[in-house]
Design an enzyme around this catalytic site. Structure first.
Site, short mmCIF file in Angstrom:
data_model
loop_
_atom_site.label_atom_id
_atom_site.label_comp_id
_atom_site.label_asym_id
_atom_site.label_seq_id
_atom_site.Cartn_x
_atom_site.Cartn_y
_atom_site.Cartn_z
N GLU A 53 93.61 25.13 20.27
CA GLU A 53 92.43 25.63 20.99
C GLU A 53 92.12 24.77 22.21
OE1 GLU A 53 89.18 26.01 18.19
OE2 GLU A 53 90.47 27.06 16.80
N HIS B 148 86.47 30.83 18.40
CA HIS B 148 85.91 29.86 17.44
C HIS B 148 84.38 29.94 17.40
CE1 HIS B 148 86.81 25.84 15.28
NE2 HIS B 148 85.73 26.41 14.78
N ARG C 209 90.72 26.86 10.12
CA ARG C 209 91.26 26.01 11.18
C ARG C 209 92.62 26.56 11.58
NH1 ARG C 209 86.89 24.60 11.83
NH2 ARG C 209 85.99 22.50 11.84
C1 GLV Z 1 83.25 24.99 12.72
O1 GLV Z 1 84.39 25.27 12.87
C2 GLV Z 1 82.78 24.05 11.76
O2 GLV Z 1 83.59 23.38 11.11
O3 GLV Z 1 81.55 23.93 11.61
#
Ligand code: GLV
Length: 325
Positions: free
Chosen positions: A267, A285, A238
Site C-alpha cells: 500500500e 484501506h 492486511r
Molecule cells: C486498520 O487497518 C487497523 O488496524 O485499525
C-alpha cells in the site's frame, strides 16, 4: 513541565483536548505521513508517540526515542510496530481494539455484497451511459443468502462478520489457531474446519487474521487453487496475508470468481492488473473509516497515553512483559 507527545498525523481534534491539557502535543500538520527521518528528529524529549497504522515504527525509531514510554497505535493491527524492540527498550505499545470491530465487519460485508452483486461495476456501467434498458441477463451476480461463508480468523472482527453472515442466512465455517468449545460452536452455529477444507467448501472466503510471520502469504497459489471457481475472496485484514501476485494470476486464470480487497501488499500501490479487472472491488484501506469509529480510535489511543502519564499500565497494552521485573 508537561510531558511531550508526538502525533504523527493530523487526526480528530475532540479526543485530543484532554491530552492537550495534560501534555505538550506536537502534531504533524502536513497532509502526508512523516518520514522516518522526520520522526527520529521529532522524538527527543517526547514520552509518547501517537502513531498511525501506516507508520513503520522500527527498532531504529524506537531507539531514537530516548525518552519514549509509549507508542499508542491508532489502529487495531500492530504489525507496523517492532514489538520485540519495544519490549527490549521497555516502551509500552498499545492498539485500538473493540471500537472498530463492527465498523470493519460492516465494511467486510459490504465487500461481500459488492463483489457478489457487482455493485461498483454496475455503477460504472450506469455512469458510462451504457444502460439502455432492462435486460434479462444484465449484471447477473451471485447469491449471498444461503451460501457458505468461510471465516479465516474468528477473533473480534471475524466473529462480527460471521454474525452478519448469519443474518443473511449463510452457513458459517471457520478456521482459527484456537478452536471454540464444541458447545459454543453449536450454540452459535459455527463449524470449525482446517484451512484446506474451508477453502474447498466456501462460496466466500473472508480474512480476519493479524499479520504475523505465520500468516504472511497464508493464501498463495496453492491455497487459491483449492477454492471453488465460483468463490470470492474478501480481504479487509492486511495485504501481505495474501500473495498478491498469486491472487492476480488466480483471477486472471478464472481459478476464483472475484475478490473484494481493502488492503494490499505494498500500500498504497495496487498491482496494476487488478485495476483492469471488473470482478475485483478495490478500496483504499477504509475498514474503520467512519466518523464515529475514527474518533473512538483516537480517544482509545489518547486514553492509553494518559494512563502512561499517570504512571499506570495502559488499558490496551500489547507488551505487558515490560512491566514485569
Ligand atoms: C486498520 O487497518 C487497523 O488496524 O485499525
Amino acid at each position: 513541565m508537561r510531558p511531550k507527545v508526538l502525533i504523527t498525523r493530523k487526526i480528530y481534534e475532540r479526543p485530543l483536548q484532554l491530552l492537550k491539557e495534560k501534555a505538550e502535543v506536537t502534531i504533524n500538520l502536513k497532509d502526508r505521513p512523516m518520514t522516518p527521518e522526520e520522526i527520529i528528529a521529532a522524538l527527543p524529549g517526547k514520552i509518547g508517540m501517537l502513531a498511525m497504522g501506516s507508520d513503520r515504527v522500527s527498532s531504529q525509531i524506537l531507539e531514537a526515542g530516548k525518552d519514549l514510554k509509549i507508542v499508542a497505535n491508532n489502529a487495531v493491527g500492530f504489525n507496523n510496530i517492532d514489538l520485540d524492540a519495544a519490549i527490549r527498550l521497555k516502551i509500552a505499545a498499545t492498539n485500538t481494539p473493540d471500537v472498530l470491530t463492527d465498523t470493519t465487519a460492516d465494511l467486510s460485508f459490504a465487500l461481500i455484497l459488492g463483489v457478489a452483486r457487482r455493485l461498483v461495476e454496475a455503477d460504472r456501467f450506469v455512469r458510462a451511459g451504457k444502460w439502455v434498458g432492462w435486460k434479462p441477463n444484465l449484471m447477473i451476480g451471485s447469491e449471498v443468502h444461503g451460501k457458505t461463508l468461510g471465516v479465516i480468523g474468528l477473533g473480534r472482527i471475524g466473529s462480527a462478520v460471521a454474525k452478519r453472515g448469519q443474518g443473511f442466512n449463510m452457513r458459517i465455517v471457520y478456521t482459527d489457531i484456537r478452536r471454540l468449545h464444541p458447545a459454543i460452536e453449536q450454540q452459535h452455529q459455527l463449524q470449525f474446519m482446517p484451512l484446506r477444507d474451508l477453502l474447498q467448501t466456501s462460496d466466500f472466503v473472508t480474512l480476519h487474521v493479524p499479520l504475523t510471520p505465520e500468516t504472511f502469504h497464508l493464501l498463495g497459489a496453492e491455497q487459491l487453487r483449492l477454492m471453488k471457481k465460483s468463490a470470492f475472496l474478501i480481504n479487509a485484514s492486511r495485504g501481505p496475508v495474501v500473495d498478491e501476485k498469486a491472487l492476480v494470476e488466480a483471477l486472471r486464470a478464472g481459478t476464483i470468481a472475484g475478490a473484494g480487497l481493502d488492503v494490499f501488499e505494498a500500500e498504497p500501490q495496487v498491482s496494476p492488473e487488478l485495476l483492469a479487472m471488473d470482478n475485483v472491488l478495490l478500496l483504499p484501506h477504509v475498514g474503520s473509516a467512519t466518523d464515529e469509529t475514527r474518533e473512538k480510535m483516537v480517544q482509545t489511543a489518547v486514553n492509553n497515553i494518559l494512563a502512561v502519564i499517570r504512571g499506570e499500565i495502559p488499558p490496551n497494552i500489547l507488551n505487558p512483559e515490560i512491566y514485569r521485573s
